[in-house]
Design an enzyme around this catalytic site. Sequence first.
Site, mmCIF file in Angstrom:
data_model
loop_
_atom_site.group_PDB
_atom_site.id
_atom_site.type_symbol
_atom_site.label_atom_id
_atom_site.label_comp_id
_atom_site.label_asym_id
_atom_site.label_seq_id
_atom_site.Cartn_x
_atom_site.Cartn_y
_atom_site.Cartn_z
ATOM 1 N N LYS A 156 22.729 -7.785 45.806
ATOM 2 C CA LYS A 156 21.818 -8.755 45.194
ATOM 3 C C LYS A 156 20.576 -8.957 46.066
ATOM 4 C CE LYS A 156 25.526 -11.515 45.129
ATOM 5 N NZ LYS A 156 26.645 -10.548 45.153
ATOM 6 N N HIS A 199 19.562 -12.590 42.809
ATOM 7 C CA HIS A 199 20.611 -13.467 43.332
ATOM 8 C C HIS A 199 20.506 -14.910 42.834
ATOM 9 C CE1 HIS A 199 23.458 -13.994 47.034
ATOM 10 N NE2 HIS A 199 23.846 -14.722 46.007
ATOM 11 N N TYR A 208 24.197 -12.086 52.396
ATOM 12 C CA TYR A 208 25.465 -12.103 53.124
ATOM 13 C C TYR A 208 25.318 -11.485 54.520
ATOM 14 C CZ TYR A 208 27.372 -12.743 48.382
ATOM 15 O OH TYR A 208 27.644 -13.163 47.113
ATOM 16 N N ASP A 254 31.233 -5.805 46.186
ATOM 17 C CA ASP A 254 30.103 -6.707 45.963
ATOM 18 C C ASP A 254 29.590 -7.242 47.296
ATOM 19 O OD1 ASP A 254 28.478 -8.666 44.149
ATOM 20 O OD2 ASP A 254 29.477 -9.969 45.596
#
Length: 281
Positions: A73, A103, A48, A43
């Site tokens: 996401k 997200h 990120y 994931d």
Amino acid sequence: MEYTTLNNGIKMPMAGIGTFLLTPDEAEAAVVHALENGYRLIDTANAYVNEKAVGRAMKKSGVARKDIFLETKIWPSFYEQEDAVEKTLQRLDTDYIDLLLIHQPAGNYVAGYRLMEKAYKEGKVKAIGLSNFTKEQVQEILDICEVKPAVLQTEVHPYSQEKELKEFLDKAEIRIQAWYPLGHGDTALLKDALLMELGEKYKKSTAQIILRWHIQDGNIVIPGSKNPEHIKDNVDLFDFSLTDEEMQKIKELDRHARYYTSTPELLAKYVKMVPPVDEQK
């Protein structure tokens, strides 16, 4: 590894590794180690800023792409960008994404969902879903969607079990995926007397007991870690099972205590945040 079948027939591992808060170097090392230790679910997310590192790690691992379930996401500031999915694919250096999520329920998330539906129909995405949406927001998507969401990623752990939400999702044939499956490392949860007692019985850590509870309760889990030993332990969950009585006792630990609370102000801030995706290593 145990698998679940999503509402479109796609099989998804019940346990994987999350890369939230990991730097590119940390994410690359963690994903390689995870894949070496039997993980098949990874994931990540635009926000990120480690998607390129995840892509490198998948190739470095030597595990065939078809055997990896890759999840990422789209961030709110990209929902109205027609090439958001294509750029995400480029960063991950892959031809397709197994599961793509919206997200946050911020900004024009309907436009973002339409982007994902288009990518799904084009075969660039195998399944689509949502993250951090409330029951009402999920219903909004169900009312307008052409492709049904397959997964809702949200905060779930023994102290916040989201029973009502899960009942709603079960009826809608949407699987729940737990982020913060260990309560964001909360020492109170990890030192809960019942969970520690079960750990002694099964010769497992409290974290492993919690993750096993999740899986038996139908929650897909993605605990994040950069610690090689923790990564190894977090997938060592399939050689024991909790009894019905033990599952019931854990069910009674629910305090409706969340660690993350969304607010209109926070969602408005997310829309203005532009992750430096083009600057990542």
